[in-house]
Design an enzyme around this catalytic site. Structure first.
Site, PDB file in Angstrom:
ATOM      1  CG  PHE A 111       5.885   4.575   4.095  1.00 54.33           C
ATOM      2  CD1 PHE A 111       6.693   3.778   4.888  1.00 54.33           C
ATOM      3  CD2 PHE A 111       6.361   4.975   2.857  1.00 54.33           C
ATOM      4  CE1 PHE A 111       7.941   3.389   4.459  1.00 54.33           C
ATOM      5  CE2 PHE A 111       7.612   4.585   2.417  1.00 54.33           C
ATOM      6  CZ  PHE A 111       8.412   3.795   3.219  1.00 54.33           C
ATOM      7  CE  LYS A 112       8.425  -0.552   4.068  1.00 45.84           C
ATOM      8  NZ  LYS A 112       8.602   0.287   5.265  1.00 45.84           N
ATOM      9  CG  ASP A 113      -0.931   0.142   3.001  1.00 44.52           C
ATOM     10  OD1 ASP A 113      -0.673  -1.048   2.728  1.00 44.52           O
ATOM     11  OD2 ASP A 113      -1.498   0.486   4.064  1.00 44.52           O
TER      12      ASP A 113
END
Ligand SMILES: *Cc1c(COP(=O)(O)O)cnc(C)c1O
Length: 494
Positions: A111-113
């Site tokens: 999810f950091k993307d």
């Protein structure tokens, strides 16, 4: 809208300055002075938009010094089909009142993307807007996913260098390989002996080191951060709460205007804080459920009002949540109290004696917005197995939240529609996932990727295919005290 430091509210700067600086010189974090309000009308208008449009519309409310067209160009580039497939943040409904918000369809499968694909655009623009002539040198401490996502986000972005430190204990084989094989001419990767808090405090020490800053300035660089302490990291995360709400309405989980719960696997408190900000901007959210693994420092905080990092550190199967100092909690404390002096004092206590306590009145206020719970290693595995048997495959971090939601519902009787934030592809944690679904997990990290695909009949995500055939470019390991010289070495100065 101006931004203030959580430790000195008299310091007022623009959004672009907050993003360019990352961390305030007093050690505080930047937050908006006031929060914009999203009307029902605006919320309704988001329903028919695609993700890049939703992102541009929400971010515009917070970034007055960025033009609407500019933001649209950034979000369209960041959340393109090429990078994220058809849906950047699909809501996967599993029954009438439960859905998983899949935030891992980006280039690194985590999810950091969602934030780190757009943040470099915001930062580059911020440097132009603030008249900064020096090149930015991004330093990142990572518990696994941030590092790779930041490397992908910044790779070959002009006017930037990026260095990532990961703890030698506590990232998965696949995560390690992803970082060690990173492409790009402006990137560096280095392991630090110790755990995530060692890497993070090492990076923080470099940021606070005058002599280091001087050396960099002489060479034409300045430091900034891509950790969730940067406002440019946090803001894009606010978007998917709005997006999920719209999709939940569209999928008939609730009617427009009704409240929704979100359950969030939490480490540094950035993700869930973005949800709280969405709520305070007027999104109909009831509870934000803070889910922890065995490092349950936040569960204890929300129960007792005492934040106490003086406890054993556990290395778990959800390593991105193995954190004892949740940096973004500072933002919540400031935004909930407006008291910079008090926040500064708590943070000093945290550094000096390892704990602080908030007054019971404030605790009650926070408990109105946050529910909380934690999940053992055994229950994390069991949750993956049970949900897989019921038809949905999830990773270890998502499983922590999934289980905490079930416990919360059982205890509170709350039957409201809820969204679990699914923060990583199960393919990033193949060994644990395979064991949890009752399969063998023999072999290297990359072999297990193939095995998981064969057993579950699901395709290997494109970014993880053929990982073992890529060239290892970075294999340096250093002590925490050697981090500054590693940075200078990578920059070719000092
Ligand atoms: C970073 C991360 C988390 C925790 O998010 P925070 O913003 O640090 O609370 C949870 N799951 C995964 C997979 C992550 O990478």
């Amino acid at each position: 809208m101006r931004y203030v430091s959580t430790r000195d509210a008299s310091l007022k700067i623009s959004a672009a300055e907050a993003i360019a600086r990352g961390l305030s010189p007093d050690g505080g974090l930047f937050v908006p002075e006031t929060l914009p309000q999203v009307s029902a009308e605006m919320l309704r208008s988001l329903v028919s938009m695609d993700y890049p449009q939703r992102a541009a519309a929400i971010m515009a409310l917070f970034l007055e010094d960025y033009m609407a067209e500019e933001l649209k160009a950034y979000t369209e580039a960041a959340y393109s089909k090429e990078r994220f497939g058809d849906e950047p943040a699909p809501l996967h409904k599993v029954n009438d009142n439960t859905a998983y918000l899949e935030l891992w369809h980006g280039p690194t499968c985590a999810f950091k993307d969602m934030a780190l694909q757009v943040m470099p655009h915001l930062l580059r623009a911020a440097l132009v807007k603030t008249g900064e002539k020096k090149q930015v040198c991004i330093l990142v401490a990572t518990s696994g996913d941030t590092g790779k996502a930041a490397l992908e986000g910044f790779r070959d972005v002009e006017g930037t260098k990026i260095f990532v430190f990961y703890p030698s204990d506590g990232v998965s084989d696949v995560q390690k390989l992803q970082m060690r094989t990173q492409q790009g001419g402006n990137v560096g990767v280095c392991a630090v002996r110790g755990n995530f808090d060692d890497a993070q405090s090492g990076v923080k020490a470099i940021f606070g080191d005058e002599a280091m800053r001087g050396k960099l300035a002489d060479a034409g660089y300045f430091f900034s951060s891509a950790n969730s302490i940067n406002w440019g990291r946090l803001l894009p995360q606010v978007v998917y709460y709005f997006s999920a709400y719209c999709d939940a309405v569209e999928q008939g989980m609730l009617s427009f205007g009704e409240a929704l719960d979100f359950c969030v696997p939490t480490g540094n408190f950035g993700d869930i804080l973005a949800g709280w900000i969405a709520k305070k901007c007027g999104l109909p959210v009831d509870k934000l459920i803070c889910a922890s693994n065995t490092n349950k420092v936040l569960t204890d905080f929300f129960r007792s009002g005492t934040y106490d990092r003086m406890r054993p550190f556990h290395t778990t199967m959800s390593p991105s949540m193995d954190i004892l100092i949740s940096s973004n909690l500072e933002r919540l404390l400031y935004m909930a109290t407006g008291d910079d002096k008090q926040v500064k004092e708590w943070m000093t206590q945290l550094t000096e004696k390892g704990s602080y306590s908030i007054p019971s009145k404030l605790l009650k206020t926070l408990q109105a917005d946050f529910a909380f719970g934690w999940c053992s290693e055994e229950d994390t595995s069991r949750e993956i197995g049970e949900r897989y048997a019921a038809g949905y495959l999830m990773d270890t971090h998502t499983a922590v939240a999934s289980r905490v939601l079930a416990d919360y519902r059982a205890e509170s009787g709350d039957k409201k529609a809820a969204v679990v934030l699914s923060t990583a592809s199960p393919y990033k944690f193949c060994d644990h996932v395979l064991r949890a679904i009752g399969a063998g997990a023999e072999g290297s990290g990359t072999q297990l990727i193939e095995t998981l695909s064969e057993i579950t009949g699901t395709p290997v995500p494109r970014p993880l295919a053929g990982l073992d055939k890529r060239e290892v470019r970075f294999d340096q390991v250093v002590e925490k005290t050697e981090m500054p010289s590693a940075v200078l070495g990578m920059l070719g100065i000092g």
